[in-house]
Design an enzyme around this catalytic site. Sequence first.
Site, PDB file in Angstrom:
ATOM      1  N   SER A  49       0.868  -1.174   0.000  1.00  0.00           N
ATOM      2  CA  SER A  49       0.000   0.000   0.000  1.00  0.00           C
ATOM      3  C   SER A  49       0.905   1.224   0.000  1.00  0.00           C
ATOM      4  CB  SER A  49      -0.922  -0.007   1.225  1.00  0.00           C
ATOM      5  OG  SER A  49      -1.855   1.048   1.117  1.00  0.00           O
ATOM      6  N   GLU A  50       0.689   2.125  -0.952  1.00  0.00           N
ATOM      7  CA  GLU A  50       1.700   3.156  -1.196  1.00  0.00           C
ATOM      8  C   GLU A  50       1.850   4.163  -0.061  1.00  0.00           C
ATOM      9  OE1 GLU A  50      -0.932   2.584  -3.104  1.00  0.00           O
ATOM     10  OE2 GLU A  50      -1.846   4.427  -3.901  1.00  0.00           O
ATOM     11  N   ASN A  51       0.902   4.190   0.869  1.00  0.00           N
ATOM     12  CA  ASN A  51       1.102   5.091   2.005  1.00  0.00           C
ATOM     13  C   ASN A  51       2.158   4.558   2.975  1.00  0.00           C
ATOM     14  OD1 ASN A  51      -1.038   3.175   2.458  1.00  0.00           O
ATOM     15  ND2 ASN A  51      -1.475   4.215   4.377  1.00  0.00           N
TER      16      ASN A  51
END
Lengths: 221, 231
Positions: A49-51
């Site tokens: 998840s890119e966060n």
Amino acid sequence: MIYERRTKDQLAARVARDIPDGAVVNLGIGQPTLVANHIASSREVLLHSENGMLGMGPAPHSGEEDYDLINAGKQPVTLLPGGSYFAHADSFAMIRGRHIDICVLGAFQVSVTGDLANWHAGDTNAIPAVGGAMDLAVGAKQTWVMMDLLTRQGNSKVVPVCTYPLTGVSCVKRIYSDLATLECTPGGLRLVDLVDGLTHAELERLVGLPVMPPPRSPAGP
Amino acid sequence: MLNKVAASVGDALAGVEDAATVMIGGFGTAGIPVELIEGLIAQGARDLTVVNNNAGNGDTGLAALLAAGRVRKIVCSFPRQADSHVFDDLYRSGRIELELVPQGTLAERIRAAGAGIGAFYTPTGHGTELAKGKETRLIDGRQYVLEYPIHGDLALIKAERGDRWGNLTYRKTARNFGPVMAMACRRTVASVHEIVDLGGLDPEAIVTPAIFVSQIVKVERRATQAGGFKQ
């Protein structure tokens, strides 16, 4: 011939079927998140998840949400044992640096050669927002799109040239849609599979574009 | 003695100048330094350029700073949200400037500033509206866009634990932009929920080393949304 569209869950299951054991995958916000529910238990897939998380787990039970632990869609999630957290620059280094095997995104339009438009529907009055879509589209080893083949008005979302603002150029490898799975190649569209009852000719009529037949040994498992 | 612990948010934020570029950490509900943003509103600096992933939610935090009329320009990747009405109104009425940056380019431009990089080529955005007018270069058969660093005057970030030297650890996905923003600004103020003695943070696990932090201030943990935080 009579054919039925894949439901959202059937489409998610179709995408999941092509994700190999051991893959690192980023699932875009919205419909692509459904894919996680359909990955066979015999396959271990690392969700990014890119966060800032690798090894993302399912949604927490009600009442156990932790708002320091969210996905890119800002929904509470969990972390699997073995998972890790990292800062944004590292997370996007994973993306841009070609460390993510597959990313699955939604789309407004995809061109036959794999140009993607998924961040802006062209309305000049709209407030633009792009998030990580441009990084993911060109950074992952393979970018797959998951969408309905046609708009509500019946127009093909697969187009000769995108009319909406681009997210990335020649970046989409596959289109998983409710009616067919297609590959974008430099030479144009190639068929991977069709829903039962839909013919190749009818598909070409719906998208208004030529579609090459699948190669003799099919590209999909 | 090196002691970066500020007695209060007000002390930590004294002297922020008008027209400063302020980086604010946070992504979604995670890592927003709400107390520091409230402190900045109380401090009164105006004509600010704010760097954040979003452009405020609801009526609190960054949205409250925008509503107070303190922000001239926002640099972010995703301003439009279901509850970004404060930004939406300012933008539509032309009262705020927006620089839209792809999320990974935003993180890397901030990192580049902190790392002393003059500019960098990235494949992200090539051939799109967001690369219009920017230099491009073909490297090894691939097209790249030239992007410049974003330097800040002040970073406001939310960490979990800190010590008086300014070493920091974070909690889960609340880490997000904190470590790069801390590097990119002349002054970095971090809120923490716990201040520990020197040696109390495992040196193998310190995420932001003290060198990137100017001041830390302890704030109570509080929920940013119903359901709150699990300890």
